[in-house]
Design an enzyme around this catalytic site. Sequence first.
Site, PDB file in Angstrom:
ATOM      1  N   ALA A 108       0.811  -1.219   0.000  1.00 58.58           N
ATOM      2  CA  ALA A 108       0.000   0.000   0.000  1.00 58.58           C
ATOM      3  C   ALA A 108       0.846   1.270   0.000  1.00 58.58           C
ATOM      4  O   ALA A 108       0.378   2.326  -0.405  1.00 58.58           O
ATOM      5  CB  ALA A 108      -0.915   0.003   1.229  1.00 58.58           C
ATOM      6  N   LYS A 109       2.091   1.183   0.514  1.00 58.11           N
ATOM      7  CA  LYS A 109       3.025   2.320   0.568  1.00 58.11           C
ATOM      8  C   LYS A 109       2.372   3.556   1.196  1.00 58.11           C
ATOM      9  O   LYS A 109       2.525   4.669   0.716  1.00 58.11           O
ATOM     10  CB  LYS A 109       3.574   2.646  -0.821  1.00 58.11           C
ATOM     11  CG  LYS A 109       4.369   1.497  -1.444  1.00 58.11           C
ATOM     12  CD  LYS A 109       4.957   1.888  -2.785  1.00 58.11           C
ATOM     13  CE  LYS A 109       5.778   0.761  -3.380  1.00 58.11           C
ATOM     14  NZ  LYS A 109       4.943  -0.389  -3.828  1.00 58.11           N
ATOM     15  N   ARG A 110       1.682   3.355   2.298  1.00 56.26           N
ATOM     16  CA  ARG A 110       1.032   4.462   2.984  1.00 56.26           C
ATOM     17  C   ARG A 110       2.050   5.263   3.793  1.00 56.26           C
ATOM     18  O   ARG A 110       3.072   4.749   4.231  1.00 56.26           O
ATOM     19  CB  ARG A 110      -0.063   3.941   3.915  1.00 56.26           C
ATOM     20  CG  ARG A 110      -1.193   3.198   3.205  1.00 56.26           C
ATOM     21  CD  ARG A 110      -1.932   4.106   2.240  1.00 56.26           C
ATOM     22  NE  ARG A 110      -3.182   3.495   1.799  1.00 56.26           N
ATOM     23  CZ  ARG A 110      -3.439   3.110   0.566  1.00 56.26           C
ATOM     24  NH1 ARG A 110      -2.524   3.283  -0.381  1.00 56.26           N
ATOM     25  NH2 ARG A 110      -4.595   2.575   0.241  1.00 56.26           N
TER      26      ARG A 110
END
Length: 290
Positions: A108-110
């Site tokens: 998700a690379k949040r």
Amino acid sequence: MPEAGSTSASPAGRESFGSRLGAAMASRGPLCVGIDPHPALLKDWGLADDAAGLRRFSLTVLEAVSSLAAAVKPQVALYERHGSAGMAVLEDVLAAAAQAQVLTIADAKRGDIGSTMAAYADAWLRDGSSLAADSVTLSPYLGFESLRPALDLAADNGRGIFVLALTSNPEGASVQHVGGADSVARRIVEAAAAENSRYAGSLGSVGLVVGATVGSALTDLHLDLPSVRGPILAPGLGAQGATPADLRRTFGAAYPQVLGTSSRDILAAGPGVQGLRNAALRTLVGLLGE
């Protein structure tokens, strides 16, 4: 900051993510298969670019590789593009992976601050969340400590995170390499190492994302990956050009921590389950050096 000599279990007594991943890598091998339902791949498989096609694609990949891979990595953006219907498919994929007893990395690379970061952590790492994965990828570029809500919730719930450290896209160097011997990437690596002091055992639950094709950047930037004592997610194996031999050369002493990640090279062997399985097995054999 966490203190050294802490436990490999959560406060509730749950086994840590690092411990579970280490066991999976020891028993199955160091392969992570990306579940990336790109529109072109859906078309190649004869599937519609809709939620039904997404579901068929994802569950077929999972069926093919769940007994071979230490982890699977659904690319969240490729589910988000289908709106709520796509995210419902992702929920089902995460649940099916848990049923198949294969670990999940939600790619998700949040990254954010304060209550917003806490909300992201709640979505991906909280017990009972429909999107809860075994681990999630996060971006530290608002400052490593901005990830604190996720770091702590992951530890509490026996889950893990993978922090972007050194990516192989050309644009990444303009941020990650800044500072030379005291680069941004080096500071992220050192922060992850400090964070893993809370975990006993051989593998901590705070991993790094380091591109499989970064070449000499690890030595150029003086990055001490073995000291991190956490898993290294290395995307770029196969279609992006890296071979298992490249990974062994690039990561050196840190290679036992590396989770080699292949997506398109394996997914192109579909839509048949056996074709996917054979492609995954070839990649796994290469990673094992057999």
